[in-house]
Design a protein around this motif. Structure first.
Motif, PDB file in Angstrom:
ATOM      1  N   ALA A 111      -2.960  -4.033   2.801  1.00  0.00           N
ATOM      2  CA  ALA A 111      -3.149  -4.290   3.794  1.00  0.00           C
ATOM      3  C   ALA A 111      -2.544  -2.501   3.351  1.00  0.00           C
ATOM      4  O   ALA A 111      -2.358  -2.029   3.203  1.00  0.00           O
ATOM      5  N   VAL A 112      -4.311  -1.292   4.051  1.00  0.00           N
ATOM      6  CA  VAL A 112      -4.355  -0.619   3.146  1.00  0.00           C
ATOM      7  C   VAL A 112      -4.094   0.449   4.222  1.00  0.00           C
ATOM      8  O   VAL A 112      -3.384   0.207   5.180  1.00  0.00           O
ATOM      9  N   ASN A 113      -3.072   2.230   3.133  1.00  0.00           N
ATOM     10  CA  ASN A 113      -2.436   2.309   3.505  1.00  0.00           C
ATOM     11  C   ASN A 113      -2.787   3.818   4.824  1.00  0.00           C
ATOM     12  O   ASN A 113      -3.579   4.294   3.737  1.00  0.00           O
ATOM     13  N   LYS A 114      -2.480   3.914   5.745  1.00  0.00           N
ATOM     14  CA  LYS A 114      -3.398   4.643   6.810  1.00  0.00           C
ATOM     15  C   LYS A 114      -3.112   5.802   5.538  1.00  0.00           C
ATOM     16  O   LYS A 114      -4.138   7.279   5.996  1.00  0.00           O
ATOM     17  N   LYS A 115      -1.783   7.040   5.191  1.00  0.00           N
ATOM     18  CA  LYS A 115      -1.943   8.818   4.891  1.00  0.00           C
ATOM     19  C   LYS A 115      -3.343   8.336   3.488  1.00  0.00           C
ATOM     20  O   LYS A 115      -3.315   9.703   3.511  1.00  0.00           O
ATOM     21  N   SER A 126       4.440   5.068  -0.192  1.00  0.00           N
ATOM     22  CA  SER A 126       4.194   3.570  -0.485  1.00  0.00           C
ATOM     23  C   SER A 126       2.543   3.532  -0.656  1.00  0.00           C
ATOM     24  O   SER A 126       1.810   4.353  -0.914  1.00  0.00           O
ATOM     25  N   GLU A 170      -7.562  -0.847  12.914  1.00  0.00           N
ATOM     26  CA  GLU A 170      -5.484   0.193  12.701  1.00  0.00           C
ATOM     27  C   GLU A 170      -5.241  -0.393  10.954  1.00  0.00           C
ATOM     28  O   GLU A 170      -6.416  -1.335  10.043  1.00  0.00           O
ATOM     29  N   LEU A 171      -4.938   0.919  10.550  1.00  0.00           N
ATOM     30  CA  LEU A 171      -4.248   0.680   9.399  1.00  0.00           C
ATOM     31  C   LEU A 171      -2.658   0.767   9.664  1.00  0.00           C
ATOM     32  O   LEU A 171      -2.060   1.378  10.043  1.00  0.00           O
ATOM     33  N   ARG A 172      -1.981   0.271   8.046  1.00  0.00           N
ATOM     34  CA  ARG A 172      -0.782   0.286   7.609  1.00  0.00           C
ATOM     35  C   ARG A 172      -0.188   1.713   7.625  1.00  0.00           C
ATOM     36  O   ARG A 172      -0.725   2.782   7.083  1.00  0.00           O
ATOM     37  N   GLU A 173       1.548   2.220   8.271  1.00  0.00           N
ATOM     38  CA  GLU A 173       1.877   3.076   8.352  1.00  0.00           C
ATOM     39  C   GLU A 173       2.511   3.230   7.388  1.00  0.00           C
ATOM     40  O   GLU A 173       1.946   2.239   6.333  1.00  0.00           O
ATOM     41  N   ASP A 174       2.815   4.623   6.760  1.00  0.00           N
ATOM     42  CA  ASP A 174       3.120   4.771   5.185  1.00  0.00           C
ATOM     43  C   ASP A 174       4.376   5.001   5.677  1.00  0.00           C
ATOM     44  O   ASP A 174       5.323   5.486   4.971  1.00  0.00           O
ATOM     45  N   GLU A 175       5.098   3.767   4.879  1.00  0.00           N
ATOM     46  CA  GLU A 175       6.411   3.324   5.436  1.00  0.00           C
ATOM     47  C   GLU A 175       6.953   2.331   3.764  1.00  0.00           C
ATOM     48  O   GLU A 175       5.755   1.772   3.611  1.00  0.00           O
ATOM     49  N   VAL A 176       7.773   2.124   3.789  1.00  0.00           N
ATOM     50  CA  VAL A 176       8.694   1.862   2.757  1.00  0.00           C
ATOM     51  C   VAL A 176       9.396   0.617   2.287  1.00  0.00           C
ATOM     52  O   VAL A 176      10.113   0.419   3.833  1.00  0.00           O
ATOM     53  N   ASP A 177       9.033  -0.376   2.016  1.00  0.00           N
ATOM     54  CA  ASP A 177       9.784  -1.708   2.841  1.00  0.00           C
ATOM     55  C   ASP A 177      10.676  -1.705   1.389  1.00  0.00           C
ATOM     56  O   ASP A 177      10.777  -1.616   0.195  1.00  0.00           O
ATOM     57  N   VAL A 226      -5.404   7.215   3.199  1.00  0.00           N
ATOM     58  CA  VAL A 226      -6.823   7.023   3.334  1.00  0.00           C
ATOM     59  C   VAL A 226      -7.484   8.426   4.422  1.00  0.00           C
ATOM     60  O   VAL A 226      -8.347   9.542   3.875  1.00  0.00           O
ATOM     61  N   MET A 276      -0.750   1.680  -2.573  1.00  0.00           N
ATOM     62  CA  MET A 276      -2.134   1.416  -1.615  1.00  0.00           C
ATOM     63  C   MET A 276      -2.375   0.502  -0.272  1.00  0.00           C
ATOM     64  O   MET A 276      -3.026   0.689   0.898  1.00  0.00           O
ATOM     65  N   PHE A 277      -1.843  -0.632  -0.901  1.00  0.00           N
ATOM     66  CA  PHE A 277      -2.044  -2.268  -0.258  1.00  0.00           C
ATOM     67  C   PHE A 277      -0.690  -2.674   0.203  1.00  0.00           C
ATOM     68  O   PHE A 277      -0.412  -3.393   0.382  1.00  0.00           O
ATOM     69  N   THR A 298       1.809   9.913  -1.648  1.00  0.00           N
ATOM     70  CA  THR A 298       2.149   8.551  -0.128  1.00  0.00           C
ATOM     71  C   THR A 298       3.900   8.544  -0.691  1.00  0.00           C
ATOM     72  O   THR A 298       4.196   8.454  -1.472  1.00  0.00           O
TER      73      THR A 298
END
Lengths: 95, 475
Positions: B49-53, B18, A61-68, B55, B20-21, B16
């Motif tokens: 936590a690694v950003n999928k985009k 967000s 699993e990788l983290r989706e590129d979303e802003v918090d 990668v 990288m981590f 991206t």
């Protein structure tokens, strides 16, 4: 390199100042540290691969590129000793 | 004579949403310390936590650079004690870069060179530090922005090769849609390593690194200066110090930043907070298949199929939005050269004037229609310029604007002949001059016809008819 000189160089590298009167106690801590290292060096590690993770696992699993939410700027600057224009002010760190 | 051996490291910020981590936004130019997440500040208990985009973007670049992609993603810590990263280390990929063994073809003065690329790896950017006379200010907005570092093998030899490589690489970063790659804004940064050797097979001299280079012009100047400086030292049998230098714009020279006595020991070791990530091979394949056509492929198409000149081709390619727009227009109306001419000429001038993308100013369909009207000689070149300006200002189709402003080309021979006769009647002296051999006076007559028709006469037709009528009168 002389032991005190070595410790002074290390302190300089990590940008902390060491007072002369602290040097004897620092040397003592350093000796204790070296004794610990000597114990570790006695362990036979020939052919043993370094262990990074306790279990041999891979994840998928990788983290989706979303802003918090971002860190509140007042909280962020709260621990800083000096602040100027919402930036953290530190002693000049380049020569 | 000495040979320069040059290696290039490029850092590129990925666009991206967000970091990288962390989930802090990636922005540029926001107020200091407002785009930061607790993870970026290394608050206790936080984990990366690694950003999928990010990668995905790295995979795109690796594919475009013909690299072997490692489907087991692993990260390492680069330990150094400096306030630009609060953790005390940077998360990077030292032992296992995502991409290895690639290349990029470049062209210098008609000769092609294959530049080998050693590695592409993912890492995080550091905070921006502003140094004043007595203190330093830290803004953590940039800390944690995803970066890729692209490292060549030390196999470049001239500043021209370096500039060609960086231009080609910049286009790849833009066309793979991973970065804006603006050197002036720091989204693409370049470090250059230079050493000299006496001949191709002799031992390399001491390596000098030039950092903080922010434009291609400065890079070229810095390299040329550095080669000259090192050559001079070697000729005088003086030692070259292992140093990090920077380019000083005021003096146009390189100056010492710091002496490098020995390699800094970063004590790299695996990042224990990120477990190895096995990337899905199918996902990688999908990313590779969806890659848009790259600059080199477009270049070949423009030159071989559309017969555009190299200069026009490079002009189009250097603006991706213009090249994309061009491809869409020619897919509707395949008049390759006319469309290229108008896009890199008048349209590009408007883009500069309004600081906008072409898709924000013009619709593909409208522009194709305008080009069709011009090619069909319904409007003159001058009228095309007029309508183009109205299209940008009023966002209407060229046909609507043509009617609204009564713009059309008069090509009717009878009507044009009538205007020409009037002009010839009004200027007997100039007619006499023509018969006396002063044939360049024709442009004066055409100008007068244009004046009478308020610029609507077809100039080509007018010229043809004018010559006919003058010859007829002679008889």
């Amino acid at each position: 390199m002389d032991e005190k000189e070595l410790l002074r160089q290390l302190a300089k590298d990590i940008r902390i100042s060491v007072r002369d009167e602290d040097m004897p106690s620092l040397c003592q801590v350093y000796h204790t540290f070296l004794e610990h290292i000597a114990c570790l060096e006695k362990i036979e590690t020939e052919g043993v691969e370094p262990l990074v993770f306790p279990f041999d696992v891979e994840i998928h699993e990788l983290r989706e590129d979303e802003v918090d939410e971002v860190y509140d700027i007042d909280d962020l600057l709260k621990n800083a000793k000096n602040v100027k224009d919402n930036q953290i002010l530190v002693p000049k760190v380049v020569e | 004579m000495y040979e320069a051996v040059i290696g290039i490291e490029v850092h590129c910020e990925l666009k991206t949403k967000s970091k990288m981590f962390s989930m802090a936004p990636v922005t540029f130019g926001c107020p200091p310390n407002t785009q930061v997440h607790v993870i970026d500040m290394a608050m206790p208990g936080t984990l990366p936590a690694v950003n999928k985009k990010a990668v995905e973007m790295a995979i795109r670049v690796c594919h475009a650079l013909h690299m072997d992609i490692d489907d087991l993603l692993r990260f390492d810590r680069k330990n150094y004690y400096y306030a630009d990263l609060p953790k005390g280390f940077q998360i990077t990929q030292y032992y296992h870069p995502i991409g290895k063994n690639g290349y990029l073809d470049i062209e210098v003065e008609g000769e092609t060179f294959k530049i080998p690329i050693e590695r592409v790896h993912l890492e995080e950017d550091t905070a921006k530090m502003t140094h004043n006379d007595h203190y330093t200010l830290i803004d953590y907005n940039r800390a944690g922005i995803p970066l890729i570092e692209i490292v060549t093998k030390p196999q470049l030899h001239t500043s021209q090769q370096v500039v060609a490589y960086l231009e080609a690489l910049r286009l790849i970063l833009i066309y793979t849609d991973v970065s804006d790659a603006v050197m002036a804004e720091g989204s693409m940064r370049c470090d250059v390593n230079i050493s000299l050797r006496q001949s191709h097979d002799s031992i390399l001299g001491e390596k000098v690194e030039i950092k903080n280079l922010n434009s291609l012009v400065n890079i070229q100047k810095a390299i040329d200066y550095e080669i000259e400086r090192q050559t001079d030292l070697l000729q005088k049998k003086l030692p070259i110090a292992r140093q990090t230098r920077r380019f000083d714009e005021k003096t146009q020279t390189t100056v010492v930043m710091r002496e490098k006595q020995s390699l800094l020991d970063y004590r790299y070791y695996p990042e224990v907070n990120i477990l190895p990530v096995r990337l899905d091979k199918q996902w990688i394949q999908v990313i590779q298949k969806q890659l848009p056509q790259l600059p080199e492929q477009r270049r070949q198409r423009y030159q071989m199929q559309y017969h555009l000149s190299l200069q026009d081709t490079m002009m189009l390619l250097s603006h991706k939005d213009l090249s994309d727009f061009y491809d869409q227009v020619v897919s509707i109306y395949p008049h390759y050269q006319t469309i290229c001419h108008w896009l890199i000429g008048d349209v590009r001038a408007y883009l500069r004037q309004y600081q906008k993308k072409v898709s924000e100013l013009l619709l593909v369909q409208d522009f194709a229609e305008l080009m069709h009207m011009l090619e069909m000689k319904k409007i003159s070149s001058k009228q095309t310029k007029q309508i183009l300006e109205f299209m940008i200002l009023e966002k209407k189709s060229p046909y609507v604007l043509m009617e609204r402003y009564h713009i059309q080309q008069v090509s009717d021979e009878q009507l044009l002949s009538q205007y020409i006769e009037e002009v010839l009647h009004d200027y007997p002296q100039q007619v006499a001059d023509y018969y006396a051999g002063k044939h360049q006076i024709c442009s004066f007559f055409v100008g007068q016809v244009m004046k009478k028709t308020k610029g609507q006469a077809n100039p080509q037709k007018t010229n043809e008819l004018l010559k006919c009528l003058l010859e007829k009168r002679k008889v």
